[in-house]
Design a protein around this motif. Structure first.
Motif, PDB file in Angstrom:
ATOM      1  N   LEU A 122      55.189 -55.016 -27.520  1.00 32.71           N
ATOM      2  CA  LEU A 122      56.220 -55.531 -26.502  1.00 32.71           C
ATOM      3  C   LEU A 122      55.560 -55.317 -24.990  1.00 32.71           C
ATOM      4  N   THR A 123      54.310 -54.657 -25.005  1.00 27.78           N
ATOM      5  CA  THR A 123      53.738 -54.681 -23.464  1.00 27.78           C
ATOM      6  C   THR A 123      53.007 -55.968 -23.032  1.00 27.78           C
ATOM      7  N   GLY A 124      52.671 -56.824 -24.262  1.00 30.47           N
ATOM      8  CA  GLY A 124      51.865 -57.945 -23.746  1.00 30.47           C
ATOM      9  C   GLY A 124      50.484 -57.628 -24.095  1.00 30.47           C
ATOM     10  N   LYS A 125      50.040 -56.399 -24.353  1.00 33.04           N
ATOM     11  CA  LYS A 125      48.777 -56.117 -24.583  1.00 33.04           C
ATOM     12  C   LYS A 125      48.157 -56.925 -25.696  1.00 33.04           C
ATOM     13  N   TYR A 126      48.903 -57.239 -26.596  1.00 42.00           N
ATOM     14  CA  TYR A 126      48.194 -58.244 -27.745  1.00 42.00           C
ATOM     15  C   TYR A 126      48.650 -59.661 -27.853  1.00 42.00           C
ATOM     16  N   THR A 127      47.601 -60.429 -28.407  1.00 44.92           N
ATOM     17  CA  THR A 127      47.773 -61.762 -28.277  1.00 44.92           C
ATOM     18  C   THR A 127      47.590 -62.218 -29.762  1.00 44.92           C
ATOM     19  N   PRO A 128      47.881 -63.435 -30.043  1.00 49.20           N
ATOM     20  CA  PRO A 128      47.316 -64.084 -31.306  1.00 49.20           C
ATOM     21  C   PRO A 128      45.963 -64.014 -31.601  1.00 49.20           C
ATOM     22  N   GLU A 129      45.218 -64.095 -30.414  1.00 49.57           N
ATOM     23  CA  GLU A 129      43.737 -64.152 -30.347  1.00 49.57           C
ATOM     24  C   GLU A 129      43.274 -62.719 -30.578  1.00 49.57           C
ATOM     25  N   SER A 130      43.727 -61.639 -29.929  1.00 51.50           N
ATOM     26  CA  SER A 130      43.694 -60.312 -30.036  1.00 51.50           C
ATOM     27  C   SER A 130      44.848 -59.453 -30.399  1.00 51.50           C
ATOM     28  N   PRO A 131      44.990 -59.446 -31.970  1.00 50.16           N
ATOM     29  CA  PRO A 131      45.851 -58.494 -32.172  1.00 50.16           C
ATOM     30  C   PRO A 131      45.450 -57.020 -32.238  1.00 50.16           C
ATOM     31  N   PRO A 132      46.552 -56.222 -32.531  1.00 51.25           N
ATOM     32  CA  PRO A 132      46.034 -54.736 -32.555  1.00 51.25           C
ATOM     33  C   PRO A 132      45.056 -54.375 -33.915  1.00 51.25           C
ATOM     34  N   THR A 133      44.399 -53.345 -33.657  1.00 47.03           N
ATOM     35  CA  THR A 133      43.628 -52.904 -34.732  1.00 47.03           C
ATOM     36  C   THR A 133      44.065 -51.821 -35.570  1.00 47.03           C
ATOM     37  N   GLY A 134      43.500 -51.371 -36.539  1.00 47.46           N
ATOM     38  CA  GLY A 134      43.833 -50.456 -37.615  1.00 47.46           C
ATOM     39  C   GLY A 134      45.067 -51.044 -38.478  1.00 47.46           C
ATOM     40  N   PRO A 135      45.937 -50.037 -39.102  1.00 41.22           N
ATOM     41  CA  PRO A 135      47.007 -50.451 -39.872  1.00 41.22           C
ATOM     42  C   PRO A 135      47.820 -51.450 -39.010  1.00 41.22           C
ATOM     43  N   ARG A 136      48.053 -51.394 -37.801  1.00 43.28           N
ATOM     44  CA  ARG A 136      48.970 -52.378 -36.976  1.00 43.28           C
ATOM     45  C   ARG A 136      48.600 -53.794 -37.147  1.00 43.28           C
ATOM     46  N   ARG A 137      47.452 -53.914 -37.414  1.00 42.41           N
ATOM     47  CA  ARG A 137      46.773 -55.440 -37.478  1.00 42.41           C
ATOM     48  C   ARG A 137      47.582 -56.051 -38.668  1.00 42.41           C
ATOM     49  N   ASN A 138      47.924 -55.435 -39.615  1.00 39.39           N
ATOM     50  CA  ASN A 138      48.389 -55.876 -41.000  1.00 39.39           C
ATOM     51  C   ASN A 138      50.277 -56.170 -40.721  1.00 39.39           C
ATOM     52  N   ILE A 139      50.587 -55.378 -39.474  1.00 38.16           N
ATOM     53  CA  ILE A 139      52.024 -55.688 -39.599  1.00 38.16           C
ATOM     54  C   ILE A 139      52.149 -56.656 -38.424  1.00 38.16           C
ATOM     55  N   TYR A 140      51.544 -56.529 -37.422  1.00 43.37           N
ATOM     56  CA  TYR A 140      51.676 -57.581 -36.219  1.00 43.37           C
ATOM     57  C   TYR A 140      50.469 -58.472 -36.349  1.00 43.37           C
ATOM     58  N   THR A 141      50.791 -59.555 -37.068  1.00 40.52           N
ATOM     59  CA  THR A 141      49.891 -60.444 -37.435  1.00 40.52           C
ATOM     60  C   THR A 141      49.674 -61.594 -36.320  1.00 40.52           C
ATOM     61  N   PRO A 142      48.560 -62.408 -36.436  1.00 42.83           N
ATOM     62  CA  PRO A 142      48.639 -63.515 -35.275  1.00 42.83           C
ATOM     63  C   PRO A 142      49.606 -64.292 -35.317  1.00 42.83           C
ATOM     64  N   GLU A 143      50.259 -64.617 -36.739  1.00 42.73           N
ATOM     65  CA  GLU A 143      51.264 -65.565 -36.804  1.00 42.73           C
ATOM     66  C   GLU A 143      52.658 -64.997 -36.070  1.00 42.73           C
ATOM     67  N   ASP A 190      46.486 -37.542 -34.776  1.00 37.71           N
ATOM     68  CA  ASP A 190      46.406 -38.264 -35.799  1.00 37.71           C
ATOM     69  C   ASP A 190      45.100 -39.111 -36.062  1.00 37.71           C
ATOM     70  N   THR A 191      44.759 -39.338 -37.368  1.00 38.43           N
ATOM     71  CA  THR A 191      43.750 -40.305 -37.761  1.00 38.43           C
ATOM     72  C   THR A 191      44.055 -40.970 -39.059  1.00 38.43           C
ATOM     73  N   SER A 192      45.195 -41.074 -39.211  1.00 38.90           N
ATOM     74  CA  SER A 192      45.543 -41.761 -40.448  1.00 38.90           C
ATOM     75  C   SER A 192      46.422 -43.283 -40.131  1.00 38.90           C
ATOM     76  N   TYR A 193      46.803 -43.238 -38.748  1.00 43.44           N
ATOM     77  CA  TYR A 193      47.567 -44.494 -38.371  1.00 43.44           C
ATOM     78  C   TYR A 193      47.050 -44.969 -36.752  1.00 43.44           C
ATOM     79  N   TRP A 194      46.682 -43.868 -35.917  1.00 42.34           N
ATOM     80  CA  TRP A 194      46.369 -44.062 -34.605  1.00 42.34           C
ATOM     81  C   TRP A 194      44.796 -43.651 -34.519  1.00 42.34           C
ATOM     82  N   ASN A 195      44.342 -43.924 -33.434  1.00 45.02           N
ATOM     83  CA  ASN A 195      42.997 -43.501 -32.856  1.00 45.02           C
ATOM     84  C   ASN A 195      41.987 -44.283 -33.574  1.00 45.02           C
TER      85      ASN A 195
END
Length: 370
Positions: free
Chosen positions: A263-284, A63-68
Motif C-alpha cells: 500500500l506504500t506505492g513502492k511496488y508496481t506491476p512492472e516491479s513487484p515485491p521479491t521473495g515469497p511476497r511475489r507469489n502473493i502480490y502478483t503483477p495482475e 528473519d530469513t524465511s520470509y523477509w530479508n
C-alpha cells in the motif's frame, strides 16, 4: 502458506542463532509528529496498560524465511537497531515480537526477541529513564499442552528479552487443542506478575468471545486481539471480529497494516515485491490496485504526507485500532511517526474504503507464521 515451525523450550539467551520507488517524501523534520504525552497513548482494552497509538512490529528482525531475502547480516542488524532507536526518538515505544520470529528453527538467523531485548538494554544504558512497552507471543504448537506450557514459554521469552516481565503477552494463534488451558495460562501469568496485560492473535469472533468470558471469570480483562487488518484486507470488519472487539472493549492490534509494503506505492506491476511476497502480490493484482494507490497518493499530497502515512492514518481513524507496521530501517520508523497527529476526513475515509472494496482481498494472504 504452509510453514513448519519448531520452537525449543530451552532459552537461548545471548545465542546469535541471531520504490522504481515513486512516493512523496515525508514532510520536513520540524513537522514530524512525536508522541510525548500520556494523552497520546491509549489503553489496551479494559486493562490498565497504555501504549502509543501506533506500534512497531519486529517480525522481520532476524528473519530469513520470509523477509530479508533469506539472509541476515551485520548491515541489516544495524538497520534494525536504527529503526528501534528512531522509533523511540519519535515517541513510538510499543514493540511487538514473538518467540517464533527469527527463530533458528524457522530458518532465522537470530531470534527477534533476543534482538529487541538487546536494543532495549543498550538504550537503557544510555538513558535509564526510557520506557518501552513490549508485546510478545506464545506459539500454540500441537505438543504444547496445558496452562504450564504458557508459563514455561513466557519465561523463556523473558530470558531472551532480558526482562523480568512484559507489558503484553498474547496467544499467537488458536491451538489445535488445549485452548482453555492456554487461556488459564494467560491468567496465571497476570496473577504471577509476569505480564501487565494479556491478549490473543488471529482469533475468530467465537474464539474471542470464549477467551473473553474465561478470563472475565477471574477478573482479568482480555486486552487485545492481533489480526491481519489493512485497507485492502478488511476481513475483520466482515467476519464480526472488529465489531466484537468494539463491543467487548478489546483493542484490535493490526498487523500488516500497509499490506507488507504494497500500500506504500513502492511496488508496481512492472516491479513487484521479491521473495515469497511475489507469489502473493502478483503483477495482475498490482494492476488492479493502481487506482487505489493513485488516490492514496493524491490524498497524501493534500496533507503533505506519504502514502504510507495515509493508510496508517486510515486505520487509526477506524477507532479502537493500534497498527503495528514493521520497521526495518530508521527511515521507515520516522515515516511511520508521521501518521500521527492528524486525521483524514470522514469523506476521505469512506472514499478509500469504497475504492478498496472493488479489489478482491488476497486469498493467499499469509497469517504471519501460520
Amino acid at each position: 502458506m504452509a510453514l513448519h515451525i519448531s520452537v525449543s523450550s530451552a532459552c537461548f539467551c545471548g545465542d546469535f542463532i541471531h520504490r522504481k520507488v515513486q512516493r512523496i517524501r515525508a514532510v520536513a523534520s520540524e513537522d514530524f509528529t512525536t508522541v510525548k504525552t500520556e494523552e497520546d497513548k491509549v489503553k489496551l482494552g479494559g486493562s490498565e496498560l497504555k501504549v502509543t497509538r501506533l506500534g512497531i512490529g519486529a517480525w522481520s528482525w532476524g528473519d530469513t524465511s520470509y523477509w530479508n531475502n533469506f539472509e541476515w547480516d551485520d548491515r541489516k542488524m544495524k538497520a534494525a537497531k536504527a529503526a528501534f532507536d528512531t522509533s523511540v526518538d519519535s515517541g513510538i515505544t510499543f514493540f511487538d515480537t514473538a518467540e517464533v520470529y527469527g527463530s533458528r528453527f524457522s530458518m532465522g538467523a537470530i531470534n527477534s526477541e533476543t534482538l529487541l531485548g538487546r536494543f532495549i538494554k543498550e538504550r537503557k544504558e544510555r538513558n535509564p529513564e526510557v520506557e518501552v512497552a513490549v508485546a510478545t507471543k506464545f506459539a500454540a504448537l500441537p505438543w504444547r499442552l496445558g496452562r504450564q506450557s504458557v508459563l514455561t514459554a513466557l519465561k523463556d521469552s523473558l530470558c531472551r528479552l532480558g526482562l523480568s516481565s512484559v507489558e503484553l503477552y498474547q496467544l499467537h494463534w488458536p491451538g489445535i487443542w488445549g485452548n482453555e488451558g492456554y487461556i488459564d495460562g494467560l491468567g496465571d501469568a497476570v496473577e504471577q506478575g509476569l505480564v501487565k496485560a494479556v491478549g490473543v492473535s488471529n482469533y475468530s469472533e467465537k474464539r474471542l468471545r470464549n477467551a473473553y468470558e474465561q478470563l472475565s471469570k477471574r477478573g482479568i480483562p482480555l486486552a487485545s486481539n492481533q489480526v491481519n487488518y489493512s485497507l485492502i484486507y478488511r476481513i475483520p470488519e466482515n467476519n464480526g471480529v472488529k465489531a466484537a472487539c468494539d463491543e467487548l472493549g478489546i483493542t484490535l492490534i493490526a498487523y500488516s497494516p500497509i499490506a507488507q509494503g504494497v500500500l506504500t506505492g513502492k511496488y508496481t506491476p512492472e516491479s513487484p515485491p521479491t521473495g515469497p511476497r511475489r507469489n502473493i502480490y502478483t503483477p495482475e493484482f498490482l494492476t488492479k490496485l493502481q487506482p487505489l494507490i493513485n488516490r492514496i497518493m493524491e490524498m497524501g499530497q493534500n496533507y503533505n504526507k506519504t502514502s504510507t502515512q495515509v493508510v496508517l492514518n486510515w486505520l487509526i481513524s477506524q477507532g479502537n485500532v493500534v497498527p503495528i507496521p514493521g520497521a526495518k530501517t530508521a527511515e521507515q520508523a520516522e515515516e511511520f511517526a508521521g501518521a500521527l497527529g492528524w486525521r483524514l476526513t470522514d469523506e476521505e475515509i469512506e472514499e478509500l474504503r469504497s475504492l478498496a472494496s472493488q479489489i478482491q482481498p488476497v486469498i493467499g494472504f499469509p497469517v504471519e507464521k501460520l
